[in-house]
Design a protein around this motif. Sequence first.
Motif: not given
Ligand code: PIF
Length: 390
Positions: A42, A133, A336, A340
């Motif tokens: 995440s 987070h 994003e 930050r």
């Molecule tokens: C980004 O989220 P993403 C990250 O959190 C990043 O650390 C942050 O930067 P920062 C960004 O601002 C964020 O946008 C990562 C992660 C997030 C979810 C919840 O969208 C739904 O790029 C998960 O993704 C449910 O995703 C999954 O969490 C069900 O989106 C299917 O961990 C995951 C999912 C893992 C991938 C699974 C793939 C399945 C097809 O600098 O603020 O930290």
Amino acid sequence: GIIKHNTDGSLVHRRLRLPSACVSGGVNLWSILSANIGKDLSKVAMPVQLNEPVNTLQRLCEEMEYCHLLDTAAQTQDPHMRMVYIAAFAVSMYACTFTRAGKKPFNPVLGETYECEHPDKGFRFISEQVSHHPPVSACHCESKNFTLWQDVRWRNKFWGKSMEIVPMGTTHIVLPCFGDHYEMNRVTSCIHNILSGQRWIEHYGEMTIKNNATAEDTIICKVTFLKSKARSLNTNDVEAVVTDSEGHVIHSLFGKWNEALYLGDPPLAICIWRTNPMPEDYEQYYGFTQFTVELNELNESMKSFLPPTDTRFRPDQRLLEEGDIAGAEEQKERIESVQRERRRILQESNMTHTPRFFKWSEDDSWISNGTYWQLREDPGFRNLEFPVLW
Ligand code: PIF
């Protein structure tokens, strides 16, 4: 599209499909995952192609698709049968995931909100991203028959071939006419073949539904989501038993979370719930149900009422929905970095983020602070200040 009536009598347009089909290909999940072994996924920014054009705030609203079961429960005198309808609803909350293993929902930014007024289903729903987070989405849904609230927190375990999502948090359902207060946990979800082959999703584990209102006379329902031995064998089976305060089985249920649920024993069992038919060409359109297709629609008439933090205004999700991957990726990265920057400013001034519409409650859950719909009406979100999220 189709035209429907709003609660205030105004007309609203509902689209029948997304503006663009899913653009496939292009992401090497293996290279992302192998570069981040041992890390909390995440905390890794994923490419936008991995996303579907709904976010986790809207995903919570999707779980309300079969809320007529809660309306039926609210009209059922017998408390054991009431539990049967609550259990059917709990199982129905998983139905939409069946066609959705290929992509993940957008991760909302901290403070992002979503509302959904559904006059034909008789509910209004709000949700907010209350933590970044770890990611936590909280929601509150109310109608004349029921109130539901829950928040979604999860841990993921990456096993190489598959990924397990272990949920935390409790789902609460209140039926005011009977004073019932049901509490239930969620089961584990697993995405198989994450790196190669056909991805598919499975839910397994036990869910316990308790009615808290009746402390000494507790009716309990245990719902078991069975783990399949092989993809084709007994896939998606669920079983449930409703027991009385002495532990006697009063009702038993069986079925599949992606199809239907039956009460009693075959061949005399009666169908309590069945999924709605899927729209035409749903495979090309992210596997969305008709209910889901409508969630991110932005009507002219809504624009003046919604807060600027509403997901419908989020540009990267909108661009993905329209099939513009490059534009969506550019906007995702920009949003994003804006987030930050907001976090840095908050940290430097030693402050913590406070959610706008939810508050932490003693009983370990996020609950609505009750201000959303009131502020929406008076003074109106147009006249209030909001952070710039995008
Ligand atoms: C980004 O989220 P993403 C990250 O959190 C990043 O650390 C942050 O930067 P920062 C960004 O601002 C964020 O946008 C990562 C992660 C997030 C979810 C919840 O969208 C739904 O790029 C998960 O993704 C449910 O995703 C999954 O969490 C069900 O989106 C299917 O961990 C995951 C999912 C893992 C991938 C699974 C793939 C399945 C097809 O600098 O603020 O930290």
